[in-house]
Structures are given as C-alpha cells and as structure tokens.
Motif scaffolding. Sequence first.
Motif, mmCIF file in Angstrom:
data_model
loop_
_atom_site.group_PDB
_atom_site.id
_atom_site.type_symbol
_atom_site.label_atom_id
_atom_site.label_comp_id
_atom_site.label_asym_id
_atom_site.label_seq_id
_atom_site.Cartn_x
_atom_site.Cartn_y
_atom_site.Cartn_z
ATOM 1 N N LYS A 5 -3.130 14.270 -1.160
ATOM 2 C CA LYS A 5 -2.957 14.311 -2.568
ATOM 3 C C LYS A 5 -1.721 13.450 -2.853
ATOM 4 O O LYS A 5 -0.635 12.984 -2.285
ATOM 5 C CB LYS A 5 -2.173 15.541 -2.572
ATOM 6 C CG LYS A 5 -2.127 16.191 -4.222
ATOM 7 C CD LYS A 5 -1.743 17.347 -4.137
ATOM 8 C CE LYS A 5 -1.554 18.361 -5.549
ATOM 9 N NZ LYS A 5 -1.137 19.512 -5.622
ATOM 10 N N PHE A 7 0.166 10.706 -5.913
ATOM 11 C CA PHE A 7 0.597 10.715 -7.130
ATOM 12 C C PHE A 7 0.893 9.629 -8.253
ATOM 13 O O PHE A 7 1.060 8.326 -7.574
ATOM 14 C CB PHE A 7 2.062 11.548 -7.294
ATOM 15 C CG PHE A 7 1.948 12.864 -6.792
ATOM 16 C CD1 PHE A 7 1.616 13.937 -7.564
ATOM 17 C CD2 PHE A 7 1.923 13.164 -5.251
ATOM 18 C CE1 PHE A 7 1.700 15.076 -7.158
ATOM 19 C CE2 PHE A 7 1.684 14.326 -4.802
ATOM 20 C CZ PHE A 7 1.533 15.601 -5.768
ATOM 21 N N ASP A 13 1.861 5.323 -3.517
ATOM 22 C CA ASP A 13 0.624 6.070 -3.573
ATOM 23 C C ASP A 13 -0.547 5.424 -4.149
ATOM 24 O O ASP A 13 -1.611 5.432 -3.767
ATOM 25 C CB ASP A 13 0.710 7.440 -4.288
ATOM 26 C CG ASP A 13 1.614 8.535 -3.465
ATOM 27 O OD1 ASP A 13 2.129 8.182 -2.129
ATOM 28 O OD2 ASP A 13 1.863 9.858 -3.847
ATOM 29 N N VAL A 168 -3.117 12.620 -8.355
ATOM 30 C CA VAL A 168 -2.747 13.174 -9.721
ATOM 31 C C VAL A 168 -2.273 12.475 -10.523
ATOM 32 O O VAL A 168 -1.476 11.534 -10.678
ATOM 33 C CB VAL A 168 -1.758 14.198 -9.281
ATOM 34 C CG1 VAL A 168 -1.300 15.303 -10.227
ATOM 35 C CG2 VAL A 168 -2.244 14.874 -7.823
#
Length: 338
Positions: A5, A7, A13, A168
């Motif tokens: 996951k 971000f 990321d 995300v």
Amino acid sequence: METKKLFCKSKKDIKTAAAILKDGGIVAIPTETVYGLAANAFNEDAIKKVFTAKGRPQDNPLIVHISKLKQIKQIASEFPKTAQKCAKKFWPGPLTIILPKSPDLNTTVTAGLDSVAIRMPSDKTARKIISKSYPLAAPSANISGSPSPTSAQHVIDDLSGKIDAVVVGKECKVGLESTVVSLIGEHPTLLRPGGITVSMLKKVLPDLVIDPAVENELKQDSQVLSPGLKYKHYSPKTQVILVEGSTNDFIEFVNLKVGESVAALCFSEEQPNIKIPAISYGSELDDAKKAKELFVKLRELDSLGVQTVFAHAPQKTGIGLAVYNRLIRAAAFKVIKL
Ligand code: TXA
Ligand code: MG
C-alpha cells in the motif's frame, strides 16, 4: 504476493511505484475517473499480468495513459487535426481518443486491433507516476465485470494479493470511466459516454455520431467498434433491474413490493417515501453527483442481502447519459418502463 500500500503524498512511495513499473510489475493508480491497473505499455509480459489479475477477456484492449503530448508518436501512427483539437480542449482530463496504432506498440495492449486508445489523465499522482516511468496501459482496477473502483479500498477488495501495489490517492472526482471517442473512420464516434459530455464534444467535433451500443443492447453478430461494449459490466452480485419513469411512479412501483426480497437504488428526494430498503445515489437534479456515487452504491447493494434491486434511471442528458450507460449494463439490459 503481498500487495504493497503506497501513498500519493509520499515522494518515496511515488518513486517506489515507478520502480515497480520499471521492473515489469503492475500497480493500481488513482485517476480522476476511476483507479487504473497500470503496466508499462511497452512491456508485453507486464501487460499480460494485467489481463490475468483482472480476469479480462483477451480481446478487450487497454487504454494507454500519457503525461506529455510528445509521447503520442511512440503510441499512435497519426495525430490528426481533430485529435489535436480534442487534446487541446480536454487534456489532461477524462477523454480517451482512439487513433491508428504505431507499429512500435505491441498488439497485446490493443488486443490485436490496428487502433489504440490514448488518454492524458488530469490526476497529478497518475501523471507523476507516468513521468517517472513510461506511458502506462491501464484498464480499470477491478475484477472484470464488477463495478469499477473509485477508492483504494475497492481495489484492495478486488485485487489484493494479485497485484504488486496500490497507490492511495485523492478522490476520483468524476467517479465513472472516461469518455471514449474514436477518430478513425468517416465520422468521429462516441463509443463510451463519460465526464466529457456529448455537448462538450460537439463544440470541437460537430459531426460526432453516437454509437448505438451506448444506449442499446448489441444485436448478436453486429459489428463492435469497441470490444468492451460486448461484455457484461459493472454488476454487483445482486440482480439489478433498471426502472424508467417519474418519481411518483417509481415510488408507487417499489412500494407495491413491500415484503419481497428487493431494494431500491433511488434519488435522494425519493428515499423518505420508499417503504423497502433503499440506497440513494444522489439528487435527481445532480447528475455529476450520481456519476460520482454510482459505483460506490452498486458495491454497497450487495450488503443489503436482497435478491433484486430496482434502480431508478437518470435522465440521458449531460453526464446523465454516462450514468445511464453504466446502469443499463449493470442491469444486463433488463429495463422496466413505467
Ligand atoms: O477512465 C478510464 O478510462 C479508466 C482509467 C483507468 O483511465 N480506464 C478504463 O479502462 O476505463 P477500461 O479498460 O476499463 O476501458 C477501456 C475501454 C474498453 O471498453 C475498451 O474496449 C475500449 O476502451 N478500447 C480500448 N482500446 C480500444 C480501441 N483501440 N478501439 C476501441 N475501443 C477501445
Ligand atoms: Mg473497465
């Protein structure tokens, strides 16, 4: 595999997402329409992973996402005046343009077609990831046939363990997939309605025609301009039936079903007067809101545990046409006219 996951706010990321893509991995990324499941458009093995993860039919081509106009020449063999006008007016944004394919692009992306679908998303995270990697082939990041994902959680619900990572992002502002327009052939043709509406397009493409499959079920053996139009789409597990008619007629119709295993997908104004379980997807007067909420609400329907949902059809004007197009497919073309 474990799905990482990542971000959108973290520079590290974003770099990680680009590095996974450079390595031939597949990453779900946010866009202003829906989340896309991205792979390097020039890496055939990576593209194959996208088809496998989604369970996507091999004959349904992918959209190539770019961050700069100069990338077009790697992907398309022509960039005609009409396309340049559309790009100037609507890119970056929720418009996909079909052009003749460049011979350098592999045919796995285009599912063997001579044409290619191209879009420059307006979502900044998507464009950053493309800039740091490659043009990215990306279908919606859902299991084929289920409602498209408008949040990272939807992606995780469908694809966790099957993809390398999900980024995300911020909200998907439009909430429905891009408008698809083909600029191959005699007249520009709308293949899929979306956030760029028919009246917006007609300002640039006055001779735009609307493919009959936008509103109607395709007859068997009819020629399909866009392979995606053939498939059952956007369906929750619950059966959906589309209902066309006035607010009063809709309320009366569903209230006769009290006691049956049914629910309603209705306009917000109707909800207080409906006597069966009901989920609203926005005001009758606000088609943009209904577009944004539709896929979220279609996913919610399954939690009601009923057999059938009666969905009140929106107007077919503006972005309402896109909402109608998705709903009639979710309903597998079952329509009741009151
Ligand atoms: O908003 C969107 O378009 C999202 C985000 C991720 O960008 N993507 C998306 O991709 O909706 P997908 O694969 O779910 O839908 C692409 C549609 C399909 O109906 C496909 O058949 C059509 O575009 N398409 C792709 N290439 C085509 C081509 N060369 N000719 C005709 N239709 C094409
Ligand atoms: Mg899709």
